[in-house]
Design an enzyme around this catalytic site. Structure first.
Site, PDB file in Angstrom:
ATOM      1  N   LYS A   1      39.528  34.048  49.103  1.00 20.36           N
ATOM      2  CA  LYS A   1      38.891  34.060  47.778  1.00 20.36           C
ATOM      3  C   LYS A   1      39.794  33.447  46.705  1.00 20.36           C
ATOM      4  CE  LYS A   1      36.506  37.410  44.756  1.00 20.36           C
ATOM      5  NZ  LYS A   1      36.102  38.842  44.700  1.00 20.36           N
TER       6      LYS A   1
ATOM      7  N   GLU B   1      41.544  43.712  41.664  1.00 23.63           N
ATOM      8  CA  GLU B   1      41.652  42.616  42.636  1.00 23.63           C
ATOM      9  C   GLU B   1      42.886  41.755  42.368  1.00 23.63           C
ATOM     10  OE1 GLU B   1      38.408  40.458  44.441  1.00 23.63           O
ATOM     11  OE2 GLU B   1      37.015  41.584  43.154  1.00 23.63           O
TER      12      GLU B   1
ATOM     13  N   ASN C   1      41.968  38.323  49.957  1.00 29.43           N
ATOM     14  CA  ASN C   1      40.574  38.699  50.169  1.00 29.43           C
ATOM     15  C   ASN C   1      39.962  37.558  50.986  1.00 29.43           C
ATOM     16  OD1 ASN C   1      37.854  39.387  49.996  1.00 29.43           O
ATOM     17  ND2 ASN C   1      37.998  40.049  47.869  1.00 29.43           N
TER      18      ASN C   1
ATOM     19  N   ASN D   1      30.634  42.533  46.674  1.00 29.91           N
ATOM     20  CA  ASN D   1      30.578  43.955  46.308  1.00 29.91           C
ATOM     21  C   ASN D   1      30.500  43.991  44.792  1.00 29.91           C
ATOM     22  OD1 ASN D   1      32.221  46.095  48.616  1.00 29.91           O
ATOM     23  ND2 ASN D   1      31.884  43.935  49.023  1.00 29.91           N
TER      24      ASN D   1
ATOM     25  N   CYS E   1      32.123  36.596  46.754  1.00 28.06           N
ATOM     26  CA  CYS E   1      31.791  37.355  45.549  1.00 28.06           C
ATOM     27  C   CYS E   1      31.851  36.510  44.275  1.00 28.06           C
ATOM     28  CB  CYS E   1      32.689  38.584  45.452  1.00 28.06           C
ATOM     29  SG  CYS E   1      32.084  39.834  44.290  1.00 28.06           S
TER      30      CYS E   1
ATOM     31  N   GLU F   1      31.439  40.968  51.718  1.00 26.86           N
ATOM     32  CA  GLU F   1      32.858  40.987  51.351  1.00 26.86           C
ATOM     33  C   GLU F   1      33.443  42.358  51.688  1.00 26.86           C
ATOM     34  OE1 GLU F   1      35.309  40.493  47.117  1.00 26.86           O
ATOM     35  OE2 GLU F   1      33.311  41.395  47.141  1.00 26.86           O
TER      36      GLU F   1
END
Length: 329
Positions: free
Chosen positions: A132, A151, A115, A207, A182, A47
């Site tokens: 994502k 995020e 993302n 991550n 993730c 990611e």
């Protein structure tokens, strides 16, 4: 004749805030060359593979963070990855921050931030894109946190669903591929969306820090790794697929990322695992015919699923307390 795929997971060591994309892309190209030498037909990167994990830093104006995002692929900075794919005849999965100028839910065209991950064919074409869905963290600056996790500030919830596409990969021929990013790996609904499309290979980058700052009590380091592996292993077993869970690892801008990249088979077994906090390539020979057993027996969805009983899964967001039982007497 079995359908065999040589799969490589390309873990990346830390990427510091001061490092440019040219440095990172150079490291990634070297990993692709190593993968080629080891016979890999596809390489999976983590990611947000091109930069440090920038949601650690708060910006009042999100436009000031635009330099962390990609506006097109390939760009001048990422072109060497596409060139390496052609040179080595190897496909690759890339996680990155994306700026897209497209319509939102109201129909207004605007600048949007996601993302994102893509799978790129050896000829340089983007085969599949995923954004994502399960964004962790918070939106506003939290003074109680030593490290921010913004995020929800820097990304919108992905709007592409959980797509699967059947595309040629090496000697295996057409392979049903899907992607997660993730935190998605912790949500069984995401895996099942892919499983219902007969996914055979899930490419997943992450991550993840070694310390959970949101935990109300102590969460041991080894459990952070265990819970990550548990989620991926369960997803593979319950949906009869292979997965490459690929990490960023090491101390990045003072924040420890736990690494432990893995490749998992449809029985939920870890068949390869990274053992360092550096750039590291792990490779596994995947027999895609192993996907057949699960989806034709225990997880034969056509025979055994009961969607009429699963209404809460799509009809409810938060959890609710059950009705309280009281004795009649």
């Amino acid at each position: 004749m079995s359908r065999r795929l040589t799969l490589a997971a390309a873990q990346l060591g830390p990427i510091q805030k001061a490092e440019g994309r040219d440095v990172v892309v150079g490291r990634m190209v070297r990993l692709m060359e190593t993968a080629h030498k080891r016979g890999a037909e596809v390489v999976v990167f983590p990611e947000l593979a091109l930069t440090t994990f920038f949601p650690r830093w708060y910006e009042e104006d999100i436009n000031n963070a635009d330099h962390w995002y990609e506006q097109s692929l390939p760009s001048n900075e990422t072109a060497p990855l596409f060139e390496a794919a052609r040179k080595f005849n190897i496909g690759f999965h890339l996680g990155y921050a994306e700026i897209a100028h497209e319509a939102d839910e109201t129909g207004e065209v605007r600048k949007r931030h996601f993302n994102t991950a893509v799978y790129v064919h050896p000829n340089g074409e983007v085969v599949l894109k995923y954004r994502k869905v399960h964004l962790p963290g918070h939106r506003e600056f939290d003074p109680k946190r030593k490290v921010q996790h913004l995020e929800k500030r820097y990304f919108e919830v992905g709007n592409l669903g959980f797509p699967v596409v059947r595309a040629p990969i090496g000697q295996a021929g057409p392979v049903n591929i899907g992607m997660l990013i993730c935190n998605d790996r912790r949500w069984p609904e995401a895996w099942r969306e892919l499983g219902l499309q007969q996914v055979e290979l899930v490419m997943l980058g992450y991550n993840t820090p070694s310390i959970n700052q949101d935990a109300k009590g102590f969460e041991a380091h080894h459990l952070r790794v265990e819970h990550s592996h548990l989620s991926i292993r369960a997803g593979c077993y319950q949906n009869a697929c292979f997965a490459a869970g690929v990490a960023k690892a090491g101390v990045e801008d003072g924040c420890e990322l736990f690494g432990h990249s893995i490749i998992v088979n449809p029985q939920g077994e870890i068949v390869a695992q990274a053992t360092s906090w550096d750039d590291e390539l792990i490779v596994a020979d995947c027999n895609l015919d192993q996907c057949v057993l699960g989806r034709t027996t225990i997880f034969n969805f056509a025979a055994h699923r009961r969607p009429e009983a699963y209404g809460r899964i799509t009809g409810q967001v938060g959890s609710v307390a059950p009705a309280e039982w009281t004795p009649k007497g």
